[in-house]
Design a protein around this motif. Structure first.
Motif, short mmCIF file in Angstrom:
data_model
loop_
_atom_site.label_atom_id
_atom_site.label_comp_id
_atom_site.label_asym_id
_atom_site.label_seq_id
_atom_site.Cartn_x
_atom_site.Cartn_y
_atom_site.Cartn_z
N LEU A 51 0.86 -1.15 0.05
CA LEU A 51 -0.02 -0.05 0.11
C LEU A 51 0.95 1.25 0.06
O LEU A 51 1.70 1.36 1.00
CB LEU A 51 -0.87 0.04 1.25
N GLU A 86 -7.05 -1.28 -4.98
CA GLU A 86 -7.64 -0.28 -4.06
C GLU A 86 -6.93 0.85 -4.34
O GLU A 86 -5.76 0.99 -4.29
CB GLU A 86 -7.23 -0.96 -2.64
N TRP A 116 -3.39 6.91 -1.85
CA TRP A 116 -2.69 5.62 -1.56
C TRP A 116 -3.52 4.48 -2.34
O TRP A 116 -4.84 4.46 -2.74
CB TRP A 116 -3.38 5.38 0.17
N HIS A 117 -2.65 3.50 -2.78
CA HIS A 117 -3.20 2.32 -3.70
C HIS A 117 -2.54 1.14 -3.42
O HIS A 117 -1.28 1.09 -3.09
CB HIS A 117 -3.33 2.65 -5.09
N ARG A 118 -3.28 0.05 -3.92
CA ARG A 118 -2.59 -1.08 -3.83
C ARG A 118 -3.22 -2.05 -4.89
O ARG A 118 -4.47 -2.15 -5.02
CB ARG A 118 -2.74 -1.78 -2.41
N SER A 134 -3.79 -3.74 3.73
CA SER A 134 -4.98 -3.26 2.78
C SER A 134 -5.34 -2.02 3.26
O SER A 134 -5.16 -1.29 4.20
CB SER A 134 -5.99 -4.00 2.98
N PHE A 135 -5.99 -1.23 2.15
CA PHE A 135 -6.68 0.28 2.47
C PHE A 135 -7.60 0.28 3.66
O PHE A 135 -7.49 0.86 4.35
CB PHE A 135 -7.10 0.65 1.21
#
Length: 160
Positions: free
Chosen positions: A75, A94, A115-117, A152-153
């Protein structure tokens, strides 16, 4: 307002420099870079990034990214934009408060400082081409990246 002689001379010099841009001589090496030449590094997650640093682009950067089936990237966020082209595989991302699905042939856009994943579906490895405008920002000394690691987000921000 009247321009000074110095201002007119400076403008004339800039126009003369622009005229020199008509040369068709290409001095850059590595106009073709094979994906086989990627230098693979392990990130803070199960995903890997393939560095393609020999591409002579000045404003954009290109990477390869591999995510094993059932795994995800870290993330993270960065001040530049990025676009992932999914070469093969499928999964989801995400991106801020959104969850989006994608598969081979799709482009996935990530806005700056969000924010991303990215995750690969179970049993399906993913490979993506990553295009970022990070070199342009690096030239301005305006790059920044942050990572929260393999979370995770929802876990990071308490959302479900």
């Amino acid at each position: 307002m009247t321009l000074s002689r110095d201002e007119i001379d400076e403008f004339s010099e800039s126009m003369a420099r622009a005229a020199g841009r008509d040369s068709q001589h290409v001095g850059e090496e590595h106009l073709v870079v094979s994906s086989d030449d990627a230098h693979w590094i392990q990130t803070g997650s199960p995903s890997q990034i393939g560095l393609l640093l020999r591409i002579p682009a000045r404003s954009v950067e290109f990477f390869l990214q591999k995510i094993p089936g059932g795994e995800g990237s870290d993330l993270h966020r960065h001040v530049h934009e990025s676009v992932h082209f999914v070469r093969y595989g499928s999964g989801w991302s995400e991106i801020g408060d959104q969850r989006v699905r994608w598969s081979a042939g799709d482009f996935v856009y990530t806005p700056p400082w969000i924010w991303h994943r990215h995750y690969a579906d179970e049993g399906h490895d993913v490979e993506m081409i990553v295009i970022e405008n990070s070199r342009l920002l690096a030239a301005l000394d305006a790059t920044q990246r942050e990572s929260m690691g393999n979370t995770s987000f929802a876990d990071a921000f308490g959302e479900k």
